[in-house]
Structures are given as structure tokens and as C-alpha cells.
Scaffold this motif. Structure first.
Motif, PDB file in Angstrom:
ATOM      1  N   ILE A  91       0.837  -1.281   0.186  1.00 50.11           N
ATOM      2  CA  ILE A  91      -0.052  -0.071  -0.013  1.00 50.11           C
ATOM      3  C   ILE A  91       0.856   1.173  -0.087  1.00 50.11           C
ATOM      4  O   ILE A  91       0.617   2.202  -0.784  1.00 50.11           O
ATOM      5  N   ASN A 120       6.701  10.975   2.193  1.00 48.49           N
ATOM      6  CA  ASN A 120       6.856   9.600   2.873  1.00 48.49           C
ATOM      7  C   ASN A 120       8.212   9.350   2.979  1.00 48.49           C
ATOM      8  O   ASN A 120       8.820   8.847   4.304  1.00 48.49           O
ATOM      9  N   GLU A 165       2.198   1.712  -3.385  1.00 45.32           N
ATOM     10  CA  GLU A 165       1.209   2.246  -4.469  1.00 45.32           C
ATOM     11  C   GLU A 165       0.734   3.614  -4.139  1.00 45.32           C
ATOM     12  O   GLU A 165       0.538   4.209  -5.264  1.00 45.32           O
ATOM     13  N   THR A 166       1.065   4.210  -3.087  1.00 43.83           N
ATOM     14  CA  THR A 166       0.684   5.625  -2.743  1.00 43.83           C
ATOM     15  C   THR A 166       1.802   6.400  -2.236  1.00 43.83           C
ATOM     16  O   THR A 166       1.698   7.232  -1.556  1.00 43.83           O
ATOM     17  N   TRP A 167       2.984   5.991  -2.871  1.00 42.47           N
ATOM     18  CA  TRP A 167       4.228   6.668  -2.331  1.00 42.47           C
ATOM     19  C   TRP A 167       4.166   8.122  -2.725  1.00 42.47           C
ATOM     20  O   TRP A 167       3.920   8.447  -4.006  1.00 42.47           O
ATOM     21  N   THR A 168       4.764   8.968  -1.975  1.00 46.29           N
ATOM     22  CA  THR A 168       4.882  10.432  -2.035  1.00 46.29           C
ATOM     23  C   THR A 168       6.341  10.644  -1.535  1.00 46.29           C
ATOM     24  O   THR A 168       6.971   9.716  -0.713  1.00 46.29           O
ATOM     25  N   THR A 217      -0.038   4.049   5.438  1.00 46.49           N
ATOM     26  CA  THR A 217      -1.110   3.493   4.659  1.00 46.49           C
ATOM     27  C   THR A 217      -2.528   4.099   4.847  1.00 46.49           C
ATOM     28  O   THR A 217      -3.277   3.872   4.098  1.00 46.49           O
ATOM     29  N   GLN A 218      -2.600   4.917   6.054  1.00 50.80           N
ATOM     30  CA  GLN A 218      -3.711   5.455   6.274  1.00 50.80           C
ATOM     31  C   GLN A 218      -4.810   4.797   6.467  1.00 50.80           C
ATOM     32  O   GLN A 218      -6.095   4.863   6.114  1.00 50.80           O
TER      33      GLN A 218
END
Lengths: 248, 248
Positions: free
Chosen positions: A93, A102, A96-99, A140-141
DNA sequence: TTAGGTCATTTAGTATACAAGATGGAGTGA
DNA sequence: TCACTCCATCTTGTATACTAAATGACCTAA
């Protein structure tokens, strides 16, 4: 700083104390003794203990005094197996949502871990190692996932307390860094592999050593018993015979 | 039959009632009203409610009366995501430790599901569908995993109650059978894929439909609001102006 | 008629009381 | 010396009492 309920405060205090081995496995936790320092009645202590029980950190119920849990070897393996599965999902996760933020957050955590390691403060090191995993889960929130991972990581800390070497610091900063590197590169499967590998190593460090204390008592005793019986067999017939009678 | 504590009894009764939609999302659960039929005091009811809360089935705390939970859409997605991850692991473990007795057990469960489907008893069908997943988890003999999967499956039942079509039976016996077939063939990755796919379908059936009731209230209202405002704009200037004033 | 305010009622938060079961030690008999 | 029983004490399980907050009805004023 949000204000905690008093029960929550006790819960956290106990959890931290257990995780950091201030309260070793098997320690008794009588309700009023716990309540006293916080000036609260057993009612609230009870709530805290109930939560800790469902976290697997204390054993309670059946009118015995609650104690810090002593996870069996097989239970420990179960915990690690589930933990691996969930942490793999965490990595997927996060990847997939990497910024890039992070990356910054994780990097700064790694720096703290390095720093703690250099000063040699064991307690801080162990705490930070656990927090690394929880930080990842938070990225992952997904509150459900955060919750489960937090529980499992705490439980693993307890397991380490039970089975680990006295000074077995996690010493895994590099393994953590490998995970972060793979994440930064966007190499999802590599990151997953690194994490899986890391948790496996933690498990091995936790469980493959000799038992220091605790639930394998019967195993230890039976090992000693056979040694002693062997000695007796070569030493004195009389004693050996008595031993045999006793077994009958 | 092992005897349950009285608190455990209440816990199970409530959980079952929630899962089977006898208590719909949002239903109030006042402590003494719950205790009355069981002849127990609030103390024990409270314990049951606390567990249900940590299972995500009821909302409580902050001196309001506890209610059956109304998971948000995003929370529901989170639950399904974790569930998929854990059920994949379940399949891996079951596949690794496969025995023919497992096959027999699963087959007999599938037969029950078929039977229930033929008689058209919705309630039984839904219950059996959930039990299939729990049965698989039990085959892993990993209590930690069993526990988490049970929680997540229960939560999904609640989600289905909230978002699913009125008569949305799971109608997934075939999907279950595909999993079992792959397991029997010893085709681990295929079994994992089948399970993952199945859970995804359950999620889609649960979440992709129109909302029947519940937390999307604000979304529904704002949709209606814009429609109405559009009508008003073409209809009557006066009303439209009043609307604008009100917004200011 | 409606918005807001006051009061009675309901319901949860917390402490405490009391009963029943667990624990540990002293005393007894072998 | 050892094992075992019995009793005093400690500790938990559960109900209940008390407080304070939430809820909802009614009432008043614009």
C-alpha cells in the motif's frame, strides 16, 4: 496533545512497561495495586487489563490475578506469521501511494535510529525499531491495518523479551534502510521482499536462541533430567533404582 | 458444550444479532435494556459492548449511548483490503499443510451451502457463507489468524447489511468451490488467486451498489439539493433568492 | 409558526460494597 | 523432614449507588 481518558492512560503505561521489559513475562498485575499510583478504582484498571488481554499482552480471567503474558513458542510463531503477511500488505500500500514526503519521514526516522544506535541506548533503540514498523503502517492511512500491525508489533516485543538474548538489540537499522531504499526506487516487489526478509530475521533473532527464561521450562527440565539420570546410571545403582521406583 | 460466561453470552448474542441484521446499523444499545433479558447488571453488558467496539461492530464512548456501527465507505474498503491480505495467507497455510480430511470437511460445508441455497433460506445462506471463511481460518490452526479473520468477516457482514442490496445473498457457493478445488489439486497459487478474486467480488457486491441506507446521507442530500436548486433556478426567482440568502 | 431556552428524565462514567474463590502459611501427623 | 490439611488473607467477579452529562419535551418570545 489530545487528552486521554484515565483508563487509556493506564493502558498505555502498562503496555509500554511490558514492551520495554519493565514488567517481565509472568509478573502479577493485581488490580488495586495498579490503580493506586493513578488514583483510580479497579473499574478502570479492569478496562485497561481487558484491552491488554485482547492484545495478547496479558493473561487474565478465571479468578486468578492477571499476569504479563508468556506466549508459547507456537503462539509466537503464529504471531510472526500473521505479522509478516500484514507487513507485506503495508509495503504494497505504501508503495502504491508513495509520495516524496513519505521518503522524508522515513529517512528522518532512520536517522534517529542511527543516532540511538551510536549512543548505545538499548531501550531507545528497541523502541525506535518498533516505531519504524508502526510509522510505515500509519503511512497506509488504513486504520484497520494500523491497529493490527500495532498489536502484532507490541506482541513481538514481548516475545523478544521472553525468548531473546539479554542484550539482543534489534540491530536492524540496515534492514530497515533496505526497505526504504526499495520504496524510494519504486521497486514494489523488492520492497516487499526486503520487508518479509527483515521480519523473518527478527523472528529468527527472537526465537532461535536458547531460552532465557520461561515457558520452555519443561523442556529444560527434561534435558537436565536425562543428564542426571545418565550420571546416576554410571554412578550408583541404589539411586538409580529409587528413581525407577518413583517413576512407577 | 463448554459453558460460557454470562458476559460472553451477551457478546455472542449481540454479535449474531448485528451480523444477521436483526439489529441494523445505527440501532441504539442502551446498557440496561440489553442487560434486562439476560438478568445481568450493566457491568457485564459493558464488557460485551467493549469487545464489540474493538471488533468494530459497535460505536461507543463519549457518554453517548452505544449504537450498532455504521462503517463509512472508506473504512469498509480498509476492512476488505486487510481481509484479502489475511485470507490469502490463510489459503497459503492451509495449502502448505493440506490433508485429505481438510478436503472432506470443506466439501461437507459446501454441501450445506448448496442445500441452504436450494431451500432459499437467505439467513442460513449468509451465515454459512461467513462460516466457510472461518472454517478455512480454523484449518490453519493459527489462533491469531483465526481471531483476526473472524473479526474481519463479521465486520464485512455488517458492511453488507449497510451497503448491500436488500436481497443480496452472497450467492458465491461456486466461488467457494473453486477455492476448494484448487486446494485439492495442490495448486497453491491458483487457490490464493481464487480466494483473492472471491473476496474482491464480495467487496464489489457489497460496495458497488447504490447505498440503501446510512452514512452517505450527506452525499445523497447534496445530490438532491443540487437538483432542486436547478429546478428552482428555472422555476421561480423568488425562491431561488431566498435560498441564497439562507446560505449567507 | 419557529427558534431558543429550561427542566425533567434517561443513560453512561466511576467508585464502592459484598460475596466467592484463590493463595499462602502455620500447624499436625507420619 | 516432608506432605497435607485448614484457616486467615488477599484478590477477583458482579451488583449497585452516586454523579454528571445527554436527551427530549414543553414552554416562551419574536
Amino acid at each position: 496533545m489530545k487528552k486521554l481518558t484515565r483508563a487509556e492512560t493506564v493502558y498505555r503505561a502498562l503496555r509500554q512497561a511490558i514492551i520495554e521489559q519493565d514488567l517481565g513475562p509472568g509478573t502479577k498485575l493485581p488490580e488495586d495495586e495498579i490503580g493506586a499510583p493513578f488514583n483510580i478504582s479497579r473499574t478502570l484498571v479492569r478496562q485497561a487489563l481487558a484491552r491488554l488481554q485482547s492484545d495478547g499482552l496479558v493473561e487474565a480471567g478465571g479468578k486468578k490475578t492477571a499476569t504479563v503474558a508468556r506466549p508459547s513458542l507456537s503462539e509466537s510463531k503464529d504471531v510472526f506469521r500473521v505479522r509478516r503477511a500484514l507487513e507485506r500488505e503495508v509495503i504494497r500500500i505504501v508503495a502504491e501511494t508513495w509520495t516524496s514526503e513519505n521518503g522524508t519521514l522515513l529517512e528522518s526516522h532512520l536517522n534517529k535510529e542511527d543516532a540511538a544506535r551510536e549512543t548505545g541506548d538499548e531501550r531507545i533503540s528497541v523502541r525506535l525499531a518498533a516505531e519504524f514498523h508502526i510509522l510505515l503502517a500509519e503511512l497506509t492511512q488504513n486504520p484497520v491495518l494500523i491497529d493490527y500491525v500495532t498489536q502484532l508489533v507490541s506482541r513481538c516485543s514481548l516475545i523478544l523479551a521472553l525468548y531473546g538474548r539479554p542484550h539482543a538489540t534489534d540491530c536492524a537499522v540496515d534492514e530497515h534502510r533496505n526497505v526504504v531504499i526499495a520504496l524510494r526506487e519504486g521497486n514494489i516487489e523488492e520492497a516487499v521482499r526486503q520487508m518479509d526478509h527483515h521480519v523473518s530475521l527478527v523472528e529468527r533473532r527472537a526465537l532461535n536462541d536458547d531460552v532465557k527464561n520461561g515457558p520452555r521450562l519443561s523442556e529444560i527440565l527434561s534435558r537436565h533430567a536425562s543428564e542426571i539420570q545418565a550420571e546416576q546410571a554410571t554412578d550408583t545403582i541404589a539411586i538409580h533404582e529409587r528413581q525407577v521406583k518413583r517413576q512407577a
